[in-house]
Design a protein around this motif. Structure first.
Motif, PDB file in Angstrom:
ATOM      1  N   LYS A  67      24.893  20.297  49.075  1.00 31.33           N
ATOM      2  CA  LYS A  67      25.796  20.996  48.534  1.00 31.33           C
ATOM      3  C   LYS A  67      27.317  20.149  48.259  1.00 31.33           C
ATOM      4  O   LYS A  67      28.102  20.994  48.039  1.00 31.33           O
ATOM      5  CB  LYS A  67      26.297  22.370  49.245  1.00 31.33           C
ATOM      6  N   LYS A  94      32.449  17.678  39.450  1.00 29.54           N
ATOM      7  CA  LYS A  94      31.845  19.094  40.098  1.00 29.54           C
ATOM      8  C   LYS A  94      30.862  19.889  39.250  1.00 29.54           C
ATOM      9  O   LYS A  94      29.981  20.281  39.959  1.00 29.54           O
ATOM     10  CB  LYS A  94      33.107  20.018  40.455  1.00 29.54           C
ATOM     11  N   PHE A  95      31.347  20.254  38.046  1.00 24.86           N
ATOM     12  CA  PHE A  95      30.504  20.817  37.120  1.00 24.86           C
ATOM     13  C   PHE A  95      29.278  20.251  36.866  1.00 24.86           C
ATOM     14  O   PHE A  95      27.956  20.748  36.816  1.00 24.86           O
ATOM     15  CB  PHE A  95      31.173  21.083  35.921  1.00 24.86           C
ATOM     16  N   LEU A  96      29.189  19.024  36.681  1.00 26.64           N
ATOM     17  CA  LEU A  96      28.052  18.025  36.243  1.00 26.64           C
ATOM     18  C   LEU A  96      26.960  17.981  37.520  1.00 26.64           C
ATOM     19  O   LEU A  96      25.823  18.118  37.238  1.00 26.64           O
ATOM     20  CB  LEU A  96      28.277  16.791  35.843  1.00 26.64           C
ATOM     21  N   ASN A 120      27.225  20.003  40.120  1.00 23.52           N
ATOM     22  CA  ASN A 120      27.026  21.336  40.655  1.00 23.52           C
ATOM     23  C   ASN A 120      27.056  21.384  42.118  1.00 23.52           C
ATOM     24  O   ASN A 120      26.393  21.903  43.123  1.00 23.52           O
ATOM     25  CB  ASN A 120      25.587  21.856  40.332  1.00 23.52           C
ATOM     26  N   ARG A 121      28.095  20.625  42.742  1.00 24.66           N
ATOM     27  CA  ARG A 121      28.434  20.323  44.174  1.00 24.66           C
ATOM     28  C   ARG A 121      29.893  20.385  44.450  1.00 24.66           C
ATOM     29  O   ARG A 121      30.571  19.969  43.469  1.00 24.66           O
ATOM     30  CB  ARG A 121      27.641  19.204  44.512  1.00 24.66           C
ATOM     31  N   ASP A 122      30.249  20.556  45.558  1.00 19.79           N
ATOM     32  CA  ASP A 122      31.553  20.311  46.058  1.00 19.79           C
ATOM     33  C   ASP A 122      31.760  18.799  45.905  1.00 19.79           C
ATOM     34  O   ASP A 122      30.999  17.950  46.252  1.00 19.79           O
ATOM     35  CB  ASP A 122      31.945  20.982  47.481  1.00 19.79           C
ATOM     36  N   GLU A 149      36.966  17.816  38.306  1.00 22.44           N
ATOM     37  CA  GLU A 149      36.663  19.221  37.835  1.00 22.44           C
ATOM     38  C   GLU A 149      35.274  19.169  37.090  1.00 22.44           C
ATOM     39  O   GLU A 149      34.245  19.768  37.154  1.00 22.44           O
ATOM     40  CB  GLU A 149      37.403  20.326  37.229  1.00 22.44           C
ATOM     41  N   ASN A 150      35.271  17.982  36.084  1.00 22.06           N
ATOM     42  CA  ASN A 150      34.147  17.862  35.227  1.00 22.06           C
ATOM     43  C   ASN A 150      32.806  17.309  36.134  1.00 22.06           C
ATOM     44  O   ASN A 150      31.680  17.588  35.739  1.00 22.06           O
ATOM     45  CB  ASN A 150      34.481  16.824  34.404  1.00 22.06           C
ATOM     46  N   ARG A 180      28.472   9.325  31.181  1.00 22.25           N
ATOM     47  CA  ARG A 180      29.528  10.098  31.653  1.00 22.25           C
ATOM     48  C   ARG A 180      30.206   9.503  32.744  1.00 22.25           C
ATOM     49  O   ARG A 180      31.545   9.771  33.246  1.00 22.25           O
ATOM     50  CB  ARG A 180      29.012  11.382  32.287  1.00 22.25           C
TER      51      ARG A 180
END
Length: 515
Positions: free
Chosen positions: A97, A116-118, A120-122, A113-114, A83
């Protein structure tokens, strides 16, 4: 394209690049489907710091500093390697976080955005070049993801550390400062290349433009050398750059007018016979009178071996040594002997017949012709050896048989061929093999002594019979497989692919390995 043109206009306005290079970079960016900034970096038209600084001002996104910072073990494992490559992103710092992530394109909303999703943090994006991201990923692969902290300043870089404006001759020649690099190749339209560890490798540097080549030629060529290059379409000479080094330069024309350069850095210190690994069967000939032939393929150390032989004589005997070289590679200083070095064309005229006809007038005890090329040179060497002096000649030949055949073929009649066979002390051929274990080149050699039996073989044009009787000619012929077996048994050479080369007789090699 609008964004690229806007950035390009800024670069031109700032005087960082001219319009010709900008158009070239835009064309390459379009063909490679790469961003303009990344293209400018890879072409070395601008440095990485220059491009990232401009993009930082344009986007407001902070830039990654490769000179400072460490990627912790946790940050290396929070994003799968596949990834990272897909999204062109590398986590730099990870907290509870939030995460700092370097992106090749931080304005790519989907990629951010991908991530961030992977994670799970800002995510706080950091601007990096695509080359920086790729190099960091490759360093993680080499180290093992998460095995140890990754220091950014220690990442092995794949791009040039200099820009096209810094492609001065001295910077190009410094590529030969690496002890593993033996040869430098400079051609228009390609980045410089070096032969390192025996392998031809392209350097991560700007391509050679006509302007860079012209500046290089202006610096290294004298007016006389430039005229000779233009007249003869090729030239070989030595070049001294104070504070940088001495080089053997070979220049030639190709493609109807382009000049190409092959350069080799010359070592100032002459190595000893022992350090080269030369056999006693060769060095014992130096106290005798007659003809000693030293050969190798080009670039395989023949000139270094001859220089070491001359230096040994210079240090241990009182005599007058005359050398003819083209060009002079090693500088000999007078020790117990006088060493008078003559470079053909510079210290002599161009009429080789006259030059070598007068050799005996120099009263030599030792005559050296480092690169024997024609009938005048060969016959001079043979006649001088017959007069009772030591003559050392060098030529490009891959083995002792090719060397002898090459010399005999230039002789004018049977009488001269008979003199050649009677005057031959020995023929020595060598190869330099890169050792993966010692990280240096190892001398592998073949040696033929001019015993009465060997001289008769030569007179009767039966020199190739010798190879078939190698194992029965102990003390007269030392095949290359013998020195190769010694190197393998001593651990200097291991399972290198060279052991299966066609020039090696596997049956003979096994005999010597089993002894």
């Amino acid at each position: 394209m609008t964004e690229k043109r806007r950035m390009g206009e800024i670069l031109v306005e700032l005087g960082l690049i001219d319009e010709h290079r900008l158009r070239h970079a835009l064309d390459i960016a379009r063909k490679k489907k790469r961003k303009l900034g990344e293209t400018l970096i890879r072409l070395a038209y601008l440095s990485e710091d220059q491009v990232l600084g401009i993009l930082k001002n344009l986007t407001g996104v902070p830039a990654l500093d490769m000179k400072d910072g460490v990627i912790g073990k946790q940050a290396q494992t929070v994003l799968p390697p596949d990834r990272m490559r897909e999204l062109k992103a590398v986590p730099i710092e990870v907290k509870d976080k939030m995460a700092v992530v370097a992106f090749a394109d931080p304005l790519n909303y989907v990629a951010v955005e991908n991530v961030k999703f992977l994670l799970n943090r800002d995510v706080t994006p950091v601007l990096a070049s695509e080359a920086q991201v790729e190099d960091i990923q490759e360093q993680m692969e080499r180290n093992g993801h998460g095995k140890k902290p990754l220091v950014l300043s220690e990442v092995r870089r794949s791009i040039s550390g200099i820009t096209i404006q810094e492609m001065r001759p001295s910077n190009i020649l410094k590529l030969l400062d690496d002890p593993e690099s033996t040869d430098l190749h400079i051609s228009l339209g390609a980045a410089p290349a070096v032969r390192s560890g025996g392998v031809f490798k392209r350097c991560h540097m700007p391509i050679i433009t006509p302007g860079i080549m012209q500046e290089f030629l202006r610096e290294v060529l004298t007016e006389d050398e430039r005229r000779e290059l233009e007249e003869k379409k090729e030239i070989e000479f030595t070049y001294l750059k104070p504070g940088i080094g001495r080089y053997r330069m070979n220049m030639y024309y190709q493609k109807g007018g382009e000049v190409t350069v092959a350069a080799k850095k010359l070592v100032e210190d002459i190595p000893s016979l022992a350090s080269l690994g030369l056999p006693e069967s060769l060095t014992s000939q130096l106290d005798r009178k007659g003809l000693l032939v030293v050969s190798s393929a080009r670039g395989q150390g023949k000139d270094t071996t001859i220089a070491a032989l001359v230096d040994h004589i210079n240090s241990t005997r009182c005599c007058n040594i005359i050398t003819f070289e083209d060009p002079i590679e090693y500088i000999h200083h007078h020790k117990s002997s006088n060493v008078n070095q003559r470079e053909l064309g510079k210290d002599t005229g161009r009429n080789f017949a006259e030059i070598f006809d007068r050799v005996n007038n120099h009263d030599p005890d030792v005559l050296v012709i480092s690169s024997i090329k024609d009938t005048f040179m060969v016959e001079t060497a043979v006649l001088a050896a017959q007069k009772g002096i030591l003559v050392i000649v060098g030529l490009n030949a891959i083995d002792v048989f090719s060397a002898i055949e090459q010399l005999i073929s230039t002789l004018s009649d049977d009488y001269m061929k008979a003199l050649f066979s009677r005057s031959l002390l020995a023929a020595f051929a060598q190869r330099l093999i890169w050792s993966k274990s010692t990280k240096k080149r190892v001398l592998i050699w073949e040696h033929l002594l001019g015993t009465p039996r060997i001289q008769k073989y030569i007179r009767d044009d039966k020199i190739y019979y010798i190879k078939g009787q190698a194992t029965s000619l102990k003390g007269e012929y030392f095949p290359v497989e013998e020195s190769l077996a010694r190197a393998v048994k001593s651990g200097v050479l291991g399972g290198e692919t060279i052991l299966t080369e066609p020039w090696i007789n596997q049956d003979v090699l096994r005999i010597y390995l089993d002894r």
